[in-house]
Design an enzyme around this catalytic site. Structure first.
Site, short mmCIF file in Angstrom:
data_model
loop_
_atom_site.label_atom_id
_atom_site.label_comp_id
_atom_site.label_asym_id
_atom_site.label_seq_id
_atom_site.Cartn_x
_atom_site.Cartn_y
_atom_site.Cartn_z
N HIS A 101 6.17 -6.72 11.22
CA HIS A 101 7.39 -6.42 11.61
C HIS A 101 7.93 -7.31 13.02
O HIS A 101 8.94 -7.59 13.13
CB HIS A 101 7.66 -4.96 11.67
CG HIS A 101 7.62 -4.31 10.54
ND1 HIS A 101 7.23 -2.98 10.43
CD2 HIS A 101 7.72 -4.62 9.25
CE1 HIS A 101 7.19 -2.61 9.05
NE2 HIS A 101 7.55 -3.46 8.51
N HIS B 63 4.51 4.99 6.82
CA HIS B 63 3.81 5.15 8.05
C HIS B 63 3.99 6.84 8.57
O HIS B 63 2.62 7.34 8.52
CB HIS B 63 4.22 4.45 9.41
CG HIS B 63 4.17 2.96 9.22
ND1 HIS B 63 4.62 2.17 10.00
CD2 HIS B 63 3.82 2.21 8.12
CE1 HIS B 63 4.60 0.77 9.56
NE2 HIS B 63 3.94 1.01 8.36
N GLU C 287 7.86 -3.17 18.23
CA GLU C 287 6.88 -3.33 17.19
C GLU C 287 5.62 -3.56 17.51
O GLU C 287 4.48 -3.39 17.00
CB GLU C 287 7.39 -4.29 16.01
CG GLU C 287 8.80 -3.94 15.25
CD GLU C 287 8.24 -2.81 14.20
OE1 GLU C 287 7.00 -2.52 14.02
OE2 GLU C 287 9.48 -2.59 13.40
N TRP D 123 0.77 -1.15 0.06
CA TRP D 123 -0.12 0.10 0.31
C TRP D 123 1.03 1.17 0.07
O TRP D 123 2.09 1.07 0.50
CB TRP D 123 -1.11 -0.07 1.25
CG TRP D 123 -0.32 -0.02 2.63
CD1 TRP D 123 -0.09 -1.05 3.36
CD2 TRP D 123 0.33 1.23 3.28
NE1 TRP D 123 0.41 -0.62 4.59
CE2 TRP D 123 0.66 0.62 4.29
CE3 TRP D 123 0.11 2.44 3.11
CZ2 TRP D 123 1.17 1.51 5.42
CZ3 TRP D 123 0.74 3.59 4.04
CH2 TRP D 123 1.20 2.76 5.04
N GLU E 157 8.58 1.22 6.66
CA GLU E 157 8.05 2.05 7.82
C GLU E 157 7.96 3.73 7.34
O GLU E 157 7.15 4.32 7.79
CB GLU E 157 9.30 2.32 8.81
CG GLU E 157 9.29 1.00 9.83
CD GLU E 157 8.02 0.83 10.76
OE1 GLU E 157 7.55 2.11 10.96
OE2 GLU E 157 7.72 -0.07 11.25
N ASP F 291 1.38 -3.52 9.47
CA ASP F 291 2.56 -3.49 9.19
C ASP F 291 3.31 -3.76 10.58
O ASP F 291 4.30 -4.53 10.18
CB ASP F 291 3.04 -2.12 8.73
CG ASP F 291 2.87 -1.97 7.16
OD1 ASP F 291 2.22 -2.86 6.61
OD2 ASP F 291 3.39 -1.01 6.67
N GLU F 292 3.11 -3.28 11.54
CA GLU F 292 3.67 -3.22 12.57
C GLU F 292 3.77 -4.82 13.36
O GLU F 292 4.70 -5.41 13.78
CB GLU F 292 3.39 -2.45 13.83
CG GLU F 292 3.10 -0.98 13.46
CD GLU F 292 4.49 -0.28 13.17
OE1 GLU F 292 5.38 -0.81 12.72
OE2 GLU F 292 4.47 1.26 13.00
N THR G 165 3.94 -0.35 19.04
CA THR G 165 3.23 0.38 18.05
C THR G 165 2.30 -0.42 17.35
O THR G 165 1.06 0.26 16.89
CB THR G 165 4.48 0.58 16.80
OG1 THR G 165 5.10 -0.52 16.33
CG2 THR G 165 5.25 1.47 17.41
N GLU H 99 6.87 7.94 14.56
CA GLU H 99 7.15 7.44 13.21
C GLU H 99 8.25 8.28 12.56
O GLU H 99 9.04 7.93 11.53
CB GLU H 99 5.83 7.30 12.42
CG GLU H 99 4.79 6.58 12.86
CD GLU H 99 5.37 4.75 12.71
OE1 GLU H 99 6.18 4.72 11.93
OE2 GLU H 99 4.64 3.90 13.23
#
Ligand SMILES: [Fe+2]
Ligand SMILES: [Fe+2]
Length: 399
Positions: free
Chosen positions: A267, A181, A231, A97, A178, A263-264, A234, A140
Site C-alpha cells: 500500500h 488485517h 502505510e 490471503w 485492509e 500488505d502495508e 504500519t 486497524e
C-alpha cells in the site's frame, strides 16, 4: 525559517472554513507530545460531557477545502494513469490471503487442539507486547474512519459508493484488503485468552465514534502524503510485532504480523507513487502540502482512542510501543528521511518562493527529528512508571 507563512499560505487557505463546535466545555491544549503521539489539536474531555452521543474526544478548529478547486482537474486527468500504475498494486481476491488461512479451522476435528497450542504459545509472550498488539488491532479496526477519510478528498472521492473511477476503485479495493488485517488480529486475540475482548471492543466502538482529524483539509495532496507516511508506519509497526513474536518463540503469530506488514508495504508503494506523480506534475503544490503536513506533525490514526476509563490511553499505548521499539521516535524520523529521499525533495527546481521555503523546511526536518529522537530515548530510560491497561484486565505495564 518562515514557518508561519508555510502553515497558512494565502492561496492555500482562500476557501478555508473553520468549524466552530457549539461546545464550550473545558479544553486542554498540547497534551503529552511525543513523536508517536502528536495530538496537537485541542480536544474536549469525556468527563465534562452532558450529551451522551457526543464523542469522548472532540476536535476543534477543523479546516476544510483548502485545496484550490482547479487542482481537482489534475486528479481527473490522472484516472487512466492510476488504472495503469496504482490499481496494479492491489491483489486479486482469488490470490489474496484470508484470515482463516492463519487460524484454527472451526470445521476441523483438530480445532480444540490447535486452539490449545495457540494459547500455550501465547502464555510465553509478555503483557507489554499484547498492549502493542491490541493497539495495532484497534488502529486497524477503525477502518470505517479511514475509508470515510479517503472519501473526503476533493477530486478522488467515491461519489456513489460504487463509482468506476480508478480513484474510487482503489479506495474500495484498499479498504477490502485492509479489512482482513483487523479481522485476523481480532480473531487471534480472541482465541489467545490473554486480553479483555470486551474492553477492546468498547475501545473500537469509541474510536470509530470519535473519527479522526489529521488535517488533510479535503486535499488529496495532503491526504496521499499522509497515507504514504502512515502505510510505512504500519509496515514498521507490524514488522516489529512480527520480530518480537518470533523472539518469544511464536512463529505463527510472527507469520500473522509479517503477512499484514507485507500488505502495508504494498500500500505504501501505491500511495507514495501517487505523491511522486504529484511532485512531477505540480512540484510547488506537492512540496507545500508536504511541508504543511509535517508542520502539523503526522497525527496517528488512532489518536482519539478511549476505553471508557483512561483519558490518556493513546499516549500510554504509544509510550509502551516506544519503549518496546514497536513504533518509536526513531521510526518517525526514518520515515521522514525515507520520504524526502523517495520524492527527491532536495533536488526540486523551478519552485516559487513559497515552494522553496516549503522545500527548505522539509529538508531541515530530519536532523531536527533526530535530536527529538535522542531526547525521547533519554526520557524512555528515565521513566519507570507503570500504567494499568483495561485491555489486559487492568494488569500493570511499564511505560
Ligand atoms: Fe492495515
Ligand atoms: Fe495498509
Amino acid at each position: 525559517m518562515a514557518l508561519n507563512s508555510l502553515s497558512s499560505p494565502s492561496n492555500y487557505f482562500q476557501k478555508t472554513l473553520r468549524l466552530s463546535p457549539k461546545s464550550t466545555k473545558a479544553t486542554r491544549s498540547s497534551p503529552m507530545v511525543s513523536m508517536t503521539s502528536t495530538l496537537s489539536s485541542t480536544y474536549t474531555e469525556v468527563s465534562t460531557h452532558k450529551k451522551p452521543f457526543r464523542p469522548p474526544h472532540e476536535v476543534e478548529d477543523q479546516i476544510i477545502h483548502s485545496m484550490p478547486s482547479e487542482k481537482m482537474e489534475i486528479f481527473k486527468s490522472l484516472d487512466n494513469w492510476a488504472e495503469q500504475n496504482i490499481l496494479t498494486h492491489l491483489k486479486p481476491v482469488e490470490s489474496s490471503w484470508q484470515p482463516q488461512d492463519f487460524l484454527p479451522s472451526p470445521a476441523s476435528s483438530e480445532f480444540y487442539e490447535q486452539v490449545e497450542e495457540l494459547r500455550k504459545r501465547a502464555k510465553e509472550i509478555p503483557d507489554d507486547y499484547y498492549v502493542c498488539l491490541v493497539g495495532d488491532l484497534i488502529t486497524e479496526e477503525a477502518l470505517p474512519t479511514y475509508q470515510t477519510m479517503l472519501n473526503t478528498f476533493d477530486g478522488v472521492r467515491d461519489e456513489t459508493g460504487a463509482s468506476l473511477t480508478s480513484w474510487a476503485i482503489w479506495t474500495r479495493g484498499w479498504t477490502a484488503e485492509e479489512n482482513r488485517h483487523g479481522d485476523l488480529l481480532k480473531q487471534y486475540l480472541y482465541l489467545c485468552g490473554r486480553v479483555d475482548m470486551r474492553q477492546i471492543e468498547k475501545t473500537i466502538q469509541y474510536l470509530i465514534g470519535c473519527g479522526m482529524y489529521i488535517k488533510t483539509e479535503n486535499s488529496p495532496y495532503k491526504g496521499y502524503i499522509y497515507t504514504s507516511f502512515q502505510e510505512r508506519a504500519t509496515y514498521i509497526s507490524h514488522g516489529n510485532t512480527a520480530r518480537h513474536a518470533k523472539h518469544y518463540g511464536d512463529q505463527k503469530l510472527a507469520q500473522i504480523c509479517g503477512t499484514i506488514a507485507a500488505d502495508e508495504k504494498r500500500h505504501e508503494a501505491a500511495y507514495s507513487k501517487i505523491v511522486e506523480k504529484l511532485f512531477e506534475l505540480d512540484p510547488d503544490g506537492a512540496v507545500i502540502a508536504f511541508a504543511d503536513m509535517m508542520k502539523n506533525k503526522i497525527t496517528m490514526p488512532a489518536h482519539l482512542m478511549f476505553d471508557g476509563r483512561d483519558q490518556r490511553l493513546f499516549q500510554h499505548f504509544s509510550a509502551v510501543a516506544q519503549r518496546l521499539g514497536v513504533y518509536s521516535a526513531k521510526d518517525y524520523a526514518d520515515i521522514m528521511e525515507f520520504l524526502v529521499r523517495r520524492w527527491k525533495v532536495e533536488s526540486l527546481v523551478g519552485l516559487s518562493d513559497e515552494g522553496r521555503k516549503a522545500q527548505d523546511f522539509v529538508c531541515r526536518l530530519v536532523p531536527r527529528y533526530r535530536k527529538l529522537e535522542e531526547r525521547a530515548q533519554g526520557r524512555a530510560k528515565q521513566g519507570f512508571s507503570t500504567v494499568r491497561f483495561s485491555w489486559i484486565f487492568d494488569r500493570e505495564v511499564q511505560v
